[in-house]
Design a protein around this motif. Structure first.
Motif, PDB file in Angstrom:
ATOM      1  N   TYR A   1       0.826  -1.211   0.000  1.00  0.00           N
ATOM      2  CA  TYR A   1       0.000   0.000   0.000  1.00  0.00           C
ATOM      3  C   TYR A   1       0.863   1.265   0.000  1.00  0.00           C
ATOM      4  CZ  TYR A   1      -3.862  -3.136   1.092  1.00  0.00           C
ATOM      5  OH  TYR A   1      -4.804  -4.140   1.040  1.00  0.00           O
ATOM      6  N   ILE A   2       1.991   1.214   0.719  1.00  0.00           N
ATOM      7  CA  ILE A   2       2.906   2.359   0.729  1.00  0.00           C
ATOM      8  C   ILE A   2       3.480   2.582  -0.663  1.00  0.00           C
ATOM      9  CG2 ILE A   2       5.116   3.197   1.622  1.00  0.00           C
ATOM     10  CD1 ILE A   2       4.450   1.723   4.240  1.00  0.00           C
ATOM     11  N   LEU A   3       3.836   1.487  -1.326  1.00  0.00           N
ATOM     12  CA  LEU A   3       4.356   1.607  -2.698  1.00  0.00           C
ATOM     13  C   LEU A   3       3.311   2.211  -3.640  1.00  0.00           C
ATOM     14  CD1 LEU A   3       6.297  -1.750  -3.193  1.00  0.00           C
ATOM     15  CD2 LEU A   3       7.267   0.544  -3.132  1.00  0.00           C
ATOM     16  N   ILE A   4       2.064   1.805  -3.487  1.00  0.00           N
ATOM     17  CA  ILE A   4       0.997   2.324  -4.355  1.00  0.00           C
ATOM     18  C   ILE A   4       0.816   3.827  -4.150  1.00  0.00           C
ATOM     19  CG2 ILE A   4      -1.493   2.259  -4.811  1.00  0.00           C
ATOM     20  CD1 ILE A   4      -1.342  -0.775  -4.151  1.00  0.00           C
ATOM     21  N   LEU A   5       0.838   4.280  -2.901  1.00  0.00           N
ATOM     22  CA  LEU A   5       0.749   5.722  -2.628  1.00  0.00           C
ATOM     23  C   LEU A   5       1.911   6.472  -3.264  1.00  0.00           C
ATOM     24  CD1 LEU A   5      -0.362   5.780   1.137  1.00  0.00           C
ATOM     25  CD2 LEU A   5      -1.715   6.479  -0.854  1.00  0.00           C
ATOM     26  N   GLY A   6       3.100   5.893  -3.151  1.00  0.00           N
ATOM     27  CA  GLY A   6       4.261   6.496  -3.801  1.00  0.00           C
ATOM     28  C   GLY A   6       4.106   6.529  -5.308  1.00  0.00           C
ATOM     29  N   GLY A   7       3.509   5.485  -5.863  1.00  0.00           N
ATOM     30  CA  GLY A   7       3.259   5.445  -7.297  1.00  0.00           C
ATOM     31  C   GLY A   7       2.339   6.562  -7.752  1.00  0.00           C
ATOM     32  N   PHE A   8       1.305   6.847  -6.963  1.00  0.00           N
ATOM     33  CA  PHE A   8       0.400   7.949  -7.292  1.00  0.00           C
ATOM     34  C   PHE A   8       1.138   9.288  -7.281  1.00  0.00           C
ATOM     35  CE2 PHE A   8      -3.233   5.103  -6.409  1.00  0.00           C
ATOM     36  CZ  PHE A   8      -4.070   5.478  -7.458  1.00  0.00           C
ATOM     37  N   TYR A   9       2.050   9.453  -6.323  1.00  0.00           N
ATOM     38  CA  TYR A   9       2.814  10.707  -6.262  1.00  0.00           C
ATOM     39  C   TYR A   9       3.703  10.857  -7.500  1.00  0.00           C
ATOM     40  CZ  TYR A   9       6.207  14.218  -4.941  1.00  0.00           C
ATOM     41  OH  TYR A   9       7.009  15.328  -4.949  1.00  0.00           O
ATOM     42  N   LEU A  10       4.412   9.790  -7.876  1.00  0.00           N
ATOM     43  CA  LEU A  10       5.284   9.849  -9.047  1.00  0.00           C
ATOM     44  C   LEU A  10       4.483  10.081 -10.322  1.00  0.00           C
ATOM     45  CD1 LEU A  10       7.779   6.938  -8.235  1.00  0.00           C
ATOM     46  CD2 LEU A  10       8.162   9.394  -7.993  1.00  0.00           C
ATOM     47  N   ALA A  11       3.330   9.411 -10.433  1.00  0.00           N
ATOM     48  CA  ALA A  11       2.476   9.588 -11.605  1.00  0.00           C
ATOM     49  C   ALA A  11       1.980  11.025 -11.694  1.00  0.00           C
ATOM     50  CB  ALA A  11       1.291   8.621 -11.541  1.00  0.00           C
ATOM     51  N   TYR A  12       1.580  11.580 -10.560  1.00  0.00           N
ATOM     52  CA  TYR A  12       1.133  12.978 -10.504  1.00  0.00           C
ATOM     53  C   TYR A  12       2.242  13.920 -10.950  1.00  0.00           C
ATOM     54  CZ  TYR A  12       0.159  17.508  -8.302  1.00  0.00           C
ATOM     55  OH  TYR A  12      -0.008  18.848  -8.057  1.00  0.00           O
TER      56      TYR A  12
ATOM     57  N   ALA B   1      -3.491   7.251 -13.630  1.00  0.00           N
ATOM     58  CA  ALA B   1      -3.399   7.557 -12.190  1.00  0.00           C
ATOM     59  C   ALA B   1      -3.016   9.012 -11.968  1.00  0.00           C
ATOM     60  CB  ALA B   1      -2.375   6.637 -11.532  1.00  0.00           C
ATOM     61  N   GLY B   2      -2.046   9.500 -12.754  1.00  0.00           N
ATOM     62  CA  GLY B   2      -1.599  10.884 -12.608  1.00  0.00           C
ATOM     63  C   GLY B   2      -2.686  11.883 -12.945  1.00  0.00           C
ATOM     64  N   LEU B   3      -3.453  11.598 -13.993  1.00  0.00           N
ATOM     65  CA  LEU B   3      -4.552  12.495 -14.374  1.00  0.00           C
ATOM     66  C   LEU B   3      -5.623  12.538 -13.275  1.00  0.00           C
ATOM     67  CD1 LEU B   3      -4.969  11.638 -18.170  1.00  0.00           C
ATOM     68  CD2 LEU B   3      -4.245  13.833 -17.201  1.00  0.00           C
ATOM     69  N   ILE B   4      -5.895  11.386 -12.666  1.00  0.00           N
ATOM     70  CA  ILE B   4      -6.880  11.349 -11.578  1.00  0.00           C
ATOM     71  C   ILE B   4      -6.416  12.240 -10.422  1.00  0.00           C
ATOM     72  CG2 ILE B   4      -7.879   9.878  -9.773  1.00  0.00           C
ATOM     73  CD1 ILE B   4      -7.863   7.587 -11.856  1.00  0.00           C
ATOM     74  N   VAL B   5      -5.127  12.138 -10.066  1.00  0.00           N
ATOM     75  CA  VAL B   5      -4.603  12.943  -8.959  1.00  0.00           C
ATOM     76  C   VAL B   5      -4.599  14.425  -9.327  1.00  0.00           C
ATOM     77  CG1 VAL B   5      -2.634  13.362  -7.440  1.00  0.00           C
ATOM     78  CG2 VAL B   5      -3.187  11.037  -8.130  1.00  0.00           C
ATOM     79  N   VAL B   6      -4.213  14.741 -10.573  1.00  0.00           N
ATOM     80  CA  VAL B   6      -4.211  16.135 -11.021  1.00  0.00           C
ATOM     81  C   VAL B   6      -5.612  16.728 -10.915  1.00  0.00           C
ATOM     82  CG1 VAL B   6      -4.005  17.629 -13.059  1.00  0.00           C
ATOM     83  CG2 VAL B   6      -2.183  16.027 -12.505  1.00  0.00           C
ATOM     84  N   ILE B   7      -6.622  15.984 -11.361  1.00  0.00           N
ATOM     85  CA  ILE B   7      -8.012  16.452 -11.290  1.00  0.00           C
ATOM     86  C   ILE B   7      -8.426  16.667  -9.828  1.00  0.00           C
ATOM     87  CG2 ILE B   7     -10.420  15.794 -11.689  1.00  0.00           C
ATOM     88  CD1 ILE B   7      -9.393  14.304 -14.229  1.00  0.00           C
ATOM     89  N   LEU B   8      -8.087  15.716  -8.961  1.00  0.00           N
ATOM     90  CA  LEU B   8      -8.439  15.839  -7.543  1.00  0.00           C
ATOM     91  C   LEU B   8      -7.736  17.027  -6.893  1.00  0.00           C
ATOM     92  CD1 LEU B   8      -8.327  12.081  -6.425  1.00  0.00           C
ATOM     93  CD2 LEU B   8     -10.364  13.518  -6.714  1.00  0.00           C
ATOM     94  N   VAL B   9      -6.438  17.191  -7.185  1.00  0.00           N
ATOM     95  CA  VAL B   9      -5.672  18.300  -6.594  1.00  0.00           C
ATOM     96  C   VAL B   9      -6.187  19.637  -7.099  1.00  0.00           C
ATOM     97  CG1 VAL B   9      -3.394  19.415  -6.530  1.00  0.00           C
ATOM     98  CG2 VAL B   9      -3.589  16.948  -6.172  1.00  0.00           C
ATOM     99  N   THR B  10      -6.455  19.719  -8.418  1.00  0.00           N
ATOM    100  CA  THR B  10      -6.979  20.959  -9.007  1.00  0.00           C
ATOM    101  C   THR B  10      -8.336  21.302  -8.410  1.00  0.00           C
ATOM    102  OG1 THR B  10      -5.821  20.477 -11.079  1.00  0.00           O
ATOM    103  CG2 THR B  10      -7.576  22.123 -11.153  1.00  0.00           C
TER     104      THR B  10
ATOM    105  N   LYS C   1      -7.853  22.521  -4.811  1.00  0.00           N
ATOM    106  CA  LYS C   1      -7.329  23.892  -4.783  1.00  0.00           C
ATOM    107  C   LYS C   1      -8.412  24.902  -5.128  1.00  0.00           C
ATOM    108  CE  LYS C   1      -2.464  22.932  -5.867  1.00  0.00           C
ATOM    109  NZ  LYS C   1      -1.387  23.072  -6.879  1.00  0.00           N
ATOM    110  N   SER C   2      -9.226  24.561  -6.131  1.00  0.00           N
ATOM    111  CA  SER C   2     -10.303  25.454  -6.530  1.00  0.00           C
ATOM    112  C   SER C   2     -11.319  25.621  -5.403  1.00  0.00           C
ATOM    113  CB  SER C   2     -10.993  24.901  -7.781  1.00  0.00           C
ATOM    114  OG  SER C   2     -12.070  25.711  -8.160  1.00  0.00           O
ATOM    115  N   LEU C   3     -11.658  24.501  -4.759  1.00  0.00           N
ATOM    116  CA  LEU C   3     -12.605  24.539  -3.635  1.00  0.00           C
ATOM    117  C   LEU C   3     -12.033  25.350  -2.482  1.00  0.00           C
ATOM    118  CD1 LEU C   3     -15.276  23.529  -2.366  1.00  0.00           C
ATOM    119  CD2 LEU C   3     -14.007  21.480  -1.593  1.00  0.00           C
TER     120      LEU C   3
END
Length: 287
Positions: free
Chosen positions: A88-99, A266-275, A278-280
């Motif tokens: 699970y830690i690796l997967i979280l790291g993967g999301f960060y790298l993809a983002y 995965a990166g696009l999902i994180v970008v959308i969530l982060v954007t 931030k907007s909210l």
């Protein structure tokens, strides 16, 4: 008494032999990710004036060593007590790298006109320098987790002592090797200028020096692209090996392309969530 000392020395020698064998296997297993680590960090360690390159690289190297000091004991403890948590830690790291990878692509495609301004800012702004160092150390942390876990997975059938020595050795070699090579790359132009001055415009040293000076921007640019691709491949590899439902998905596509696709999604999902967050946040703050 003497026989007891020799027995201890014999045990130590046997342990070192075992560590040498397991470290060789672990180094082979981590070679690909070390190449990715080199490409990513070489790109992140550039964009500074010449006088700041070595201090910046030293700051990143120290950060990398601290990362390893944190990661290695935690990985060993988790492997003993909570082995399932490592995935699970690796997967979280993967999301960060993809983002980070998707963010870089978006920056190149839609914000290219700001590139020169950002470059000047890094040269003259200590805050921007510190921010880039922090970003490099953060990315190194994620890549270090992957390196340590891969190295640990190669010695799971060995004793705890061999696991500790092998993983620790790979962690140190990863930092020294990667940042040693990065230092050589970013100092290419300085070596080139010295060769030009020494040659006085004559002999083989002159074209060699000019070649080094002219090659550096090209090498850095290429490493920038390679580093971005490496982010996608490392992240995609993490998802492919640790997310069960992705096993067997898109098997007709070559492995590296499949990894890039996983990471892009995965990166696009994180970008959308982060954007969206931030907007909210800005909307709430304005109210």
């Amino acid at each position: 008494m003497a026989s007891g000392i020799f027995a201890i020395l014999d045990d130590i020698a046997a342990l070192m032999d075992d560590v040498a064998v397991t470290s060789k296997v672990a180094a082979n297993k981590t070679a690909a990710i070390l190449g990715d680590d080199l490409a990513v960090n070489a790109e992140k360690a550039t964009g500074f004036v010449s006088s700041r390159e070595i201090p910046v690289l030293w700051a990143i190297t120290k950060g990398s060593l601290i990362n390893k000091l944190i990661i290695v004991p935690i990985a060993l403890l988790l492997n003993v007590f909570l082995p399932d948590l490592i995935g699970y830690i690796l997967i979280l790291g993967g999301f960060y790298l993809a983002y980070e990878g998707v963010e870089k692509v978006i920056e190149v495609l839609f914000h290219k006109k700001h590139e020169d301004t950002k470059s000047r800012m890094l040269e003259n702004d200590p805050a921007a320098e510190k921010a880039k160092i922090n970003a490099a150390v953060t990315t190194d942390f994620i890549l270090s987790i992957e390196i340590v876990i891969i190295a640990l997975n190669t010695v799971l059938d060995q004793s705890l002592m061999i696991q500790i020595f092998t993983v620790s050795l790979i962690a140190v070699l990863a930092t020294v090797g990667v940042y040693g090579i990065v230092t050589l790359i970013v100092r290419m132009d300085d070596v080139g200028y010295k060769l030009i001055r020494k040659s006085k415009g004559e002999g083989i040293l002159f074209p060699l020096g000019k070649g080094l000076v002219r090659s550096l921007p090209v090498v850095i640019k290429v490493l920038g692209y390679v580093g971005t691709v490496a982010l996608f491949m490392v992240a995609g590899g993490i998802f492919e090996h640790n997310v069960g439902f992705l096993h067997g998905v898109w098997e007709n596509i070559p492995g590296f392309l499949r990894q890039i696709l996983f990471a892009t999604i995965a990166g696009l999902i994180v970008v959308i969530l982060v954007t969206g967050f931030k907007s909210l946040y800005r909307t709430v703050v304005k109210k």
